[in-house]
Design an enzyme around this catalytic site. Structure first.
Site, mmCIF file in Angstrom:
data_model
loop_
_atom_site.group_PDB
_atom_site.id
_atom_site.type_symbol
_atom_site.label_atom_id
_atom_site.label_comp_id
_atom_site.label_asym_id
_atom_site.label_seq_id
_atom_site.Cartn_x
_atom_site.Cartn_y
_atom_site.Cartn_z
ATOM 1 N N HIS A 76 0.840 -1.196 0.000
ATOM 2 C CA HIS A 76 0.000 0.000 0.000
ATOM 3 C C HIS A 76 0.877 1.248 0.000
ATOM 4 C CE1 HIS A 76 -1.949 -3.173 2.478
ATOM 5 N NE2 HIS A 76 -2.896 -2.993 1.598
ATOM 6 N N HIS A 86 11.101 -4.700 -37.144
ATOM 7 C CA HIS A 86 11.757 -5.096 -38.392
ATOM 8 C C HIS A 86 13.279 -4.951 -38.286
ATOM 9 C CE1 HIS A 86 12.085 -5.995 -42.638
ATOM 10 N NE2 HIS A 86 12.836 -4.923 -42.818
ATOM 11 N N GLY A 125 14.678 -7.719 -36.026
ATOM 12 C CA GLY A 125 14.500 -9.008 -36.693
ATOM 13 C C GLY A 125 15.526 -9.187 -37.812
ATOM 14 N N THR A 148 7.760 -12.503 -40.263
ATOM 15 C CA THR A 148 7.546 -12.633 -41.698
ATOM 16 C C THR A 148 8.841 -12.420 -42.472
ATOM 17 O OG1 THR A 148 5.427 -11.616 -41.300
ATOM 18 C CG2 THR A 148 6.087 -11.869 -43.585
ATOM 19 N N SER A 149 9.568 -11.372 -42.113
ATOM 20 C CA SER A 149 10.749 -11.043 -42.901
ATOM 21 C C SER A 149 11.777 -12.171 -42.802
ATOM 22 C CB SER A 149 11.352 -9.710 -42.467
ATOM 23 O OG SER A 149 11.935 -9.822 -41.190
ATOM 24 N N ASP A 175 7.563 1.343 -46.888
ATOM 25 C CA ASP A 175 7.437 0.078 -46.176
ATOM 26 C C ASP A 175 8.825 -0.357 -45.693
ATOM 27 O OD1 ASP A 175 5.948 -2.487 -45.526
ATOM 28 O OD2 ASP A 175 7.606 -3.206 -46.765
ATOM 29 N N GLY A 215 10.103 -3.321 -44.984
ATOM 30 C CA GLY A 215 10.682 -4.471 -45.681
ATOM 31 C C GLY A 215 11.171 -4.088 -47.075
#
Lengths: 578, 578
Positions: A217, A402, A405, A445-446, A557, A559
């Protein structure tokens, strides 16, 4: 902060109402709190716990078989009243008396004490017990003044398990005393919570600092230090608790402890696991056997950021009680009988994916593999140099990872390529190893798409012939097709496909015109750069407007941009190697 | 934000390591993730789930009997690689094929798809299934493009329960398809999370606003609105989901749904229960039967603030699968067999504390009760006027709730006193009712002490005699003794006792000198004010230094200060009534 409420004054009542609605198969509401859905078996001591709201699963979430028979639920951070406690205790009473258990806070001590007196007047034998596990709240010589925090759970559980075994009230109380005497907690905090309806936090901790021993508290702590790493936090927690062992804890190597690593609200599960990893290692080093550890949120303080470690030093009897099954809304143990025995031994080699061998390669292809390795080096260096920029661009329309990654992938690809090259691999195999490593380490994804690209080029080059411009162009064309196939995107969708397709097409056309690879690649890289720039100027293809992302109008973008950067970097390597 | 980590790049691996250390009785680590501790029974389809880290208990926390056979665990917010997935699937494979299940994100679709191909090359029959429950991520006509969020759980569970029943791979896949087709989720968010090592949040939502349909990695939502109340949030969530019913959901009254109210990380349990209270009521109004609801954190995004509602529209088969037992680190159902049948009916009258009747009172005492009521009115008004000040003072050394606690208590006391007065109670009974109400509603230490004070004075006044100055002084003296007895504090401890004792002593001395009550009370109130001021100037008695609480040096104790304010307010009433 606490955001979802109606009338703040009604918060605790409404939360209790929702809780009983969600858990009606396990608990039922009574005036002042909840009791188990099933009646307390006749002749069994009833363990009634309680305290303020805002600490879920303490206290209502711990009602059920093997744990409490009832919980008195007070207002936010306020003790339940004696009247509430009495009402819950009367509903939970099974004819063999009631043990009232709570953390050691002045308000709780008063109200539970008064409730016990009123229950006695009602003809119900009632005892009280306050848990005092927080070692930072008073010195060892004044341990009776200590507050109760996550040590509530093992102490409640020991007493409740003893009650389930049919022990009389005096003996249940004695179990509580023994469990409490061998339970110690220590905590650190990084920020306070904001109560429902309040416009500022109950307390704050300066940015990048931690408060040591701060109460749930906001009660005074014992100091303030810089924010630790997870391992440092583990060392502080374990080291402090090992300094104050109960007297009869046994020798190192013969010590056993129930371990609770508790999150206060917004230190989340993965963080707790990172800390627990080191806690377990340190306890192991100290010769402490860990019994049935709990890592999670067991006593919270709304969204307070903090973590505490609790050790209950077990003897045979306390271990039996700690291991006993329990079934409550928030704490379950021994479900479906005992878990299966672990399958034999650690990971078997058969579980692992087999390592690919290095196929034989021609001298020409091994030589070309050196250029491939240089190109992969250049890719990794380029990605490193742009990692923050790529993250920023990606954050406009994606989750901003990105850059990291690509960094993970290109670094792993370079390392795998170097290893394969060292072992005498040809150009095709070097690229295949790099492809697998990129996909494996980058994830996302990449990662998958870059794995596909490198693999397609590697397949075209093979391990025998010296790579020609035509072979390279063929590989890039195949990569372009494979990425479209796999990713399902087409030109115009504002993805890397917008760049890969003109790059591949330009390269193939230039090579078929008879240009040298370096010159052809230069022209293709120029097309890639133009195409990448053109992915800016429209909202990302995901289509729906994102709040406050208007700047995406000017951002390419991520990528697409990284692909263009890489084609240019590789051109530099070709210049050196031709 | 995420604060506890070592090397951010190692976060996901270290978290997985800590997770498997904490749950080694249920799971064992393999390359790429975890599988159940026990082997998949021969001939049983293995359900292998997976996704990025940062979403615990998704995905590793859902591995265990009745749920997944294994989980592939990627980096933070990144899909596991095909290699990882393949490795976990090979370890989990029981000879009857593998169903790979994941939320519908591009990276996961790619990697799980590639893993299925590699498994096929290994001779293992593997199928893939992407969950698509988030209705805000694509229009109904494009439901295959939708993302997977908390609907992962019921869809994974349906398929896994079917696998446990021994169904072949094709049928397990068909169950997944049916469960997914009948599962819809919708969410709102208030703030984003900060990934380990990042220096700013992945995304933000403006203060006092909510983002509607925002994805768990910050993917675009469908709008932004003002922060709702809990009930408004429930209406939005339920209303939106009821607008998109599956075609074959049945008529109102015959509809059943599994319900998941999921917290994203820092919307905490009590808030979720407040929202669930209304969700349950709205579904009930809409004729939907709720089956085994879950209210808690099942798919998180670190400490993201947000909440989502998932409904899986059940038929008999899906209900059977949803109700089937499960035993995983984070999700357990059917523990210790079925919970006991609820005890008969709702709360029995015998559970409740009996209402005290109104004892007969003399005309004189009933008249005096009017003055008592006026005094309690004055107390409540004074507390109201100082509620913020009392909170601020208390926040220096306590949890800042003294003002609200006193307000709740004094308001309840006034109301109870008015009710008793209305029913003809004497002064003693009016004070007794006020005492109980104060203690009951205020909670906390101050509630118990004020209940004690009012009760002691009421006892001294009784319901028969007209109160005299001597009686009042006697009652106050008794109150002073009772508070010391109960609270364990003495003069000098910087609590309300520092004020109550000189107040009582001065009042008794002045009355014994023969002064009228009003004059004596005035003198005593002066002593109280001086004593309250003197509680400032030293650190609070809790003793230990609190970081950044130096200003406590100039602040009186909150309980001491409020007592002094109240004695002065009561003096004003005495002036009017004498």
């Amino acid at each position: 902060m606490t955001r979802l409420f109606n009338d703040p004054a009604a918060f605790a009542d409404e939360a209790l109402e929702g809780f009983t609605a969600a858990h009606r198969r396990r608990v039922r509401p009574v005036t002042g709190g909840v009791v188990r859905a099933g009646a307390t078996p006749a002749g069994q001591v009833a363990v009634v716990i309680g305290g303020g709201s805002g600490h879920y699963p303490a206290f209502s979430g711990l009602v059920g078989r093997g744990l409490a028979h009832g919980a008195a639920v007070g207002n936010v951070f306020a003790s339940p009243s004696a009247q509430q406690i009495r009402s819950v205790a009367r509903a939970a009473h099974g004819g063999a008396g009631v043990l009232l258990m709570y953390g050691n806070y002045a308000g709780d001590v008063l109200h539970f004490g008064q409730a016990a007196e009123r229950l006695a007047a009602d003809g119900i034998d009632a005892r009280t017990f306050a848990v005092t596990d927080d070692i930072s709240s008073a010195a060892p010589g004044e341990s009776a003044k200590r507050r109760g925090i996550a040590g509530d759970l093992p102490v409640f559980k020991a007493a409740a398990a003893a009650a389930e075994q049919g022990l009389p009230l005096e003996e249940v109380l004695a179990v509580a005393e023994r469990a409490n005497a061998r339970t110690r907690s220590f905590g650190i905090a990084f920020s306070g919570c904001t109560l429902p309806g309040a416009d500022h936090p109950l307390f704050t901790v300066p940015e990048a600092r931690m408060a040591v021993g701060l109460g749930i508290h906001g009660e005074p702590g014992i100091g303030e230090e810089p924010l630790p790493t997870a391992d440092e936090a583990a060392r502080l927690l374990v080291g402090t608790l090992l300094k104050e062992l109960p007297e009869d804890v046994g020798r190192p190597g013969g010590r056993r402890a129930a371990v609770i690593l508790n999150g206060l609200g917004s230190v989340k599960y993965e963080e707790l696991f990172v800390v627990y990893r080191k806690v377990a290692a340190l306890l192991d080093e100290a010769g402490v056997e860990i019994v049935d550890p709990e890592v999670g949120e067991l006593v919270t303080s709304f969204d307070m950021a903090g973590v505490s470690l609790t050790l209950t030093w077990l003897d045979d009897r306390l271990e039996e009680l700690w291991r006993a099954p329990a079934d409550t809304p928030a704490y379950r143990k021994g479900a479906l009988g005992e878990p299966e025995a672990p399958a034999s031994g650690p990971v078997r080699a058969a579980d692992e994916a087999p390592e690919a061998g290095i196929p034989a390669a021609s001298e020409a292809s091994r030589h070309a593999a050196g250029a491939v390795l240089a190109a992969l080096d250049a890719v990794a260096v380029t990605v490193d140099a742009h990692v923050d920029e790529l993250g920023r661009i990606d954050a406009v329309a994606g989750d901003g990872d990105h850059g990291i990654g690509m960094q993970r992938g290109s670094t792993a690809a370079r390392r795998a390529a170097a290893d394969a090259h060292e072992l005498g691999a040809g150009a095709g195999t070097v690229l295949a190893h790099a492809a697998d490593a990129w996909a494996d380490k980058a994830g996302g994804t990449s990662g998958a798409l870059w794995g596909t690209i490198l693999r397609a080029v590697g397949n075209a080059l093979g391990d025998q012939e010296a790579p020609t411009a035509a072979r390279v162009a063929e590989g890039v064309t195949e990569a372009s097709a494979a990425v479209r196939r796999l990713g399902g995107a087409e030109v115009g969708d504002k993805t890397m496909v917008d760049v890969l397709v003109p790059f591949a097409d330009t390269l193939a056309a230039a090579v078929s015109e008879g240009l040298r690879l370096t010159t052809a690649w230069d022209r293709a890289a120029g097309a890639a750069e133009a195409a990448a720039a053109a992915t800016a100027g429209l909202l990302p293809r995901k289509g729906r407007a994102r709040p406050h992302a208007e700047k995406s109008l000017g951002t390419p973008d991520a990528g697409a941009h990284s692909l263009a950067l890489i084609t240019r970097a590789v051109h530099g390597v070709l210049l050196n190697h031709h």
